[in-house]
Write a protein that holds these residues in place. Structure first.
Motif, PDB file in Angstrom:
ATOM      1  N   ASN A   1       4.695  -6.951  12.632  1.00 34.36           N
ATOM      2  CA  ASN A   1       5.422  -7.242  11.357  1.00 34.36           C
ATOM      3  C   ASN A   1       4.808  -7.049  10.000  1.00 34.36           C
ATOM      4  OD1 ASN A   1       7.194  -9.877  12.605  1.00 34.36           O
ATOM      5  ND2 ASN A   1       4.972 -10.235  13.855  1.00 34.36           N
ATOM      6  N   ASP A   2       5.607  -7.979   9.085  1.00 33.89           N
ATOM      7  CA  ASP A   2       4.936  -8.036   7.103  1.00 33.89           C
ATOM      8  C   ASP A   2       2.861  -8.582   7.919  1.00 33.89           C
ATOM      9  OD1 ASP A   2       6.336  -6.406   6.936  1.00 33.89           O
ATOM     10  OD2 ASP A   2       7.346  -7.450   5.380  1.00 33.89           O
ATOM     11  N   CYS A   3       1.730  -8.043   7.216  1.00 33.05           N
ATOM     12  CA  CYS A   3       1.386  -8.678   7.579  1.00 33.05           C
ATOM     13  C   CYS A   3       0.416  -8.088   6.356  1.00 33.05           C
ATOM     14  CB  CYS A   3       0.001  -8.255   8.677  1.00 33.05           C
ATOM     15  SG  CYS A   3      -0.268  -6.917   9.217  1.00 33.05           S
ATOM     16  N   MET A   4      -1.575  -8.743   5.794  1.00 39.28           N
ATOM     17  CA  MET A   4      -2.125  -9.115   4.705  1.00 39.28           C
ATOM     18  C   MET A   4      -3.256  -8.246   5.775  1.00 39.28           C
ATOM     19  SD  MET A   4      -0.567  -8.820   1.842  1.00 39.28           S
ATOM     20  CE  MET A   4      -2.080  -8.730   0.530  1.00 39.28           C
ATOM     21  N   VAL A   5      -4.204  -7.101   5.365  1.00 36.89           N
ATOM     22  CA  VAL A   5      -4.969  -7.014   5.726  1.00 36.89           C
ATOM     23  C   VAL A   5      -5.745  -6.501   4.842  1.00 36.89           C
ATOM     24  CG1 VAL A   5      -6.814  -5.347   7.237  1.00 36.89           C
ATOM     25  CG2 VAL A   5      -4.022  -6.448   7.979  1.00 36.89           C
TER      26      VAL A   5
ATOM     27  N   GLY B   1      -6.676  -7.703   1.829  1.00 38.23           N
ATOM     28  CA  GLY B   1      -5.807  -7.754   0.425  1.00 38.23           C
ATOM     29  C   GLY B   1      -4.986  -6.306   0.487  1.00 38.23           C
ATOM     30  N   TYR B   2      -4.053  -6.110   1.551  1.00 39.74           N
ATOM     31  CA  TYR B   2      -3.243  -5.086   1.221  1.00 39.74           C
ATOM     32  C   TYR B   2      -2.321  -5.273   2.150  1.00 39.74           C
ATOM     33  CZ  TYR B   2      -7.028  -1.085  -0.387  1.00 39.74           C
ATOM     34  OH  TYR B   2      -7.831  -0.769  -0.829  1.00 39.74           O
ATOM     35  N   HIS B   3      -1.534  -4.935   1.507  1.00 46.89           N
ATOM     36  CA  HIS B   3       0.070  -5.533   2.137  1.00 46.89           C
ATOM     37  C   HIS B   3       0.932  -4.108   2.898  1.00 46.89           C
ATOM     38  CE1 HIS B   3       4.844  -5.830   2.486  1.00 46.89           C
ATOM     39  NE2 HIS B   3       4.580  -6.770   3.293  1.00 46.89           N
ATOM     40  N   VAL B   4       0.772  -5.065   4.417  1.00 53.82           N
ATOM     41  CA  VAL B   4       0.955  -3.956   5.666  1.00 53.82           C
ATOM     42  C   VAL B   4       2.843  -3.880   5.434  1.00 53.82           C
ATOM     43  CG1 VAL B   4      -0.073  -2.995   7.327  1.00 53.82           C
ATOM     44  CG2 VAL B   4      -1.684  -3.837   5.781  1.00 53.82           C
ATOM     45  N   PRO B   5       3.506  -3.147   5.642  1.00 55.10           N
ATOM     46  CA  PRO B   5       4.989  -3.529   6.215  1.00 55.10           C
ATOM     47  C   PRO B   5       4.862  -3.253   7.307  1.00 55.10           C
ATOM     48  CG  PRO B   5       4.623  -1.749   4.738  1.00 55.10           C
ATOM     49  CD  PRO B   5       3.287  -1.886   5.004  1.00 55.10           C
ATOM     50  N   LYS B   6       6.041  -4.218   8.273  1.00 55.44           N
ATOM     51  CA  LYS B   6       6.172  -4.553   9.487  1.00 55.44           C
ATOM     52  C   LYS B   6       6.612  -2.380   9.404  1.00 55.44           C
ATOM     53  CE  LYS B   6      10.066  -5.871  12.324  1.00 55.44           C
ATOM     54  NZ  LYS B   6      11.092  -6.434  12.792  1.00 55.44           N
ATOM     55  N   GLY B   7       6.158  -1.982  10.713  1.00 54.67           N
ATOM     56  CA  GLY B   7       6.374  -0.716  11.395  1.00 54.67           C
ATOM     57  C   GLY B   7       5.028   0.221  10.677  1.00 54.67           C
ATOM     58  N   THR B   8       4.322  -0.503  10.333  1.00 51.93           N
ATOM     59  CA  THR B   8       3.583   0.569   9.899  1.00 51.93           C
ATOM     60  C   THR B   8       2.590   1.298  10.903  1.00 51.93           C
ATOM     61  OG1 THR B   8       3.797  -0.419   7.531  1.00 51.93           O
ATOM     62  CG2 THR B   8       1.812   1.132   7.372  1.00 51.93           C
ATOM     63  N   MET B   9       2.054   2.249  10.716  1.00 50.61           N
ATOM     64  CA  MET B   9       1.147   2.707  11.746  1.00 50.61           C
ATOM     65  C   MET B   9      -0.016   3.031  11.140  1.00 50.61           C
ATOM     66  SD  MET B   9       0.335   5.474  14.727  1.00 50.61           S
ATOM     67  CE  MET B   9       2.069   6.055  14.722  1.00 50.61           C
ATOM     68  N   LEU B  10      -0.966   2.571  12.010  1.00 55.87           N
ATOM     69  CA  LEU B  10      -2.165   2.707  11.390  1.00 55.87           C
ATOM     70  C   LEU B  10      -3.281   3.224  12.593  1.00 55.87           C
ATOM     71  CD1 LEU B  10      -4.631   0.671   9.179  1.00 55.87           C
ATOM     72  CD2 LEU B  10      -4.825   0.363  11.681  1.00 55.87           C
ATOM     73  N   LEU B  11      -3.897   4.189  11.597  1.00 50.27           N
ATOM     74  CA  LEU B  11      -4.863   5.426  12.695  1.00 50.27           C
ATOM     75  C   LEU B  11      -6.361   4.334  12.496  1.00 50.27           C
ATOM     76  CD1 LEU B  11      -3.754   8.962  12.331  1.00 50.27           C
ATOM     77  CD2 LEU B  11      -3.690   7.483  14.545  1.00 50.27           C
TER      78      LEU B  11
END
Ligand code: HEM
Length: 193
Positions: free
Chosen positions: A66-70, A72-82
């Protein structure tokens, strides 16, 4: 296991201290058992320090559902994070002298995470469900290798510690080759196996 043995061969004083701990608490009339592990904190420090320097899974992927804030950064739904756990484990702002193999840095630490500085198994809901099993197996196998055998390098030069580039795991570029002899004190027990 392979990295831990390589580090021990390059740091004979650590290997000697680990053997001393096993000799003191377990002796040489029986092999180390799972129930001994609470009495072998230095062995645990060696495993933690190996996994700090060379996390078996150095980069692991997550995807936001889901969209979330981590932070202070907005992380859109479906973002790949390594998650670059190697960088966290080797960050000089977090760990003093991170390139140095110093198991003593973990003495007195309960658990593994140390305030999310050490996380070879990830954390949270997607953290590794095999952590407990993996740690039990590594402790037992490494403890047995140290207890039963004397270890030597194949030459004067240090074991090569270059990291391989294949796959997602932290492989060794050159596989470890070492010489081992049964410890004289363990011969009796080993000959019965
Ligand atoms: C030294 C040994 C091991 C290490 C360093 C390790 C490390 C990891 C890491 C870093 C993750 C990803 C965590 C995250 O995404 O936050 C993971 C996931 C996982 N591990 Fe391990 N692991 C080890 C052994 C094992 C074993 C022995 C098992 C099974 C018996 C296992 C089963 C799994 C599974 C099923 C996942 C996926 C969990 C999920 O995505 O919900 N692992 N492991």
């Amino acid at each position: 296991m392979e990295w831990a043995m390589s580090l021990l061969l390059n740091n004979p004083s650590v290997l000697k201290k680990a053997h001393g701990e096993i000799e003191k608490y377990v002796g040489h009339d029986r092999r180390v058992e799972e129930s001994d592990m609470c009495n072998l904190p230095y062995l645990d420090c060696i495993i933690k320090e190996t996994m700090r320097m060379l996390p078996p899974a150095p980069l692991f992927p997550h995807e936001s559902s889901n969209d979330c804030m981590v932070g202070g950064y907005h992380v859109p739904k479906g973002t790949m994070l390594l998650v670059n756990v190697w960088a966290i484990h080797n960050d000089p702002n977090i760990w003093g002298d991170p390139k140095k193999f110093r198991p003593e840095r973990f003495e007195g630490l309960e658990g593994y995470r140390d305030g999310f500085k050490l996380m070879p198994f990830g954390f949270g809901r997607r953290g590794c469900p095999g952590e407990d099993m993996a740690m039990r197996l590594v402790r037992l196998a490494l403890g047995s290798l140290i207890q039963c055998f004397e270890w030597e390098r194949t030459s004067e030069s240090e074991v090569d510690m270059s990291e391989g580039t294949e796959g997602l795991n932290m492989s060794k570029a050159i596989s470890l080759v070492a010489i081992c002899h049964p410890r004289p004190t363990m011969l009796n027990l080993l000959s019965q196996l």
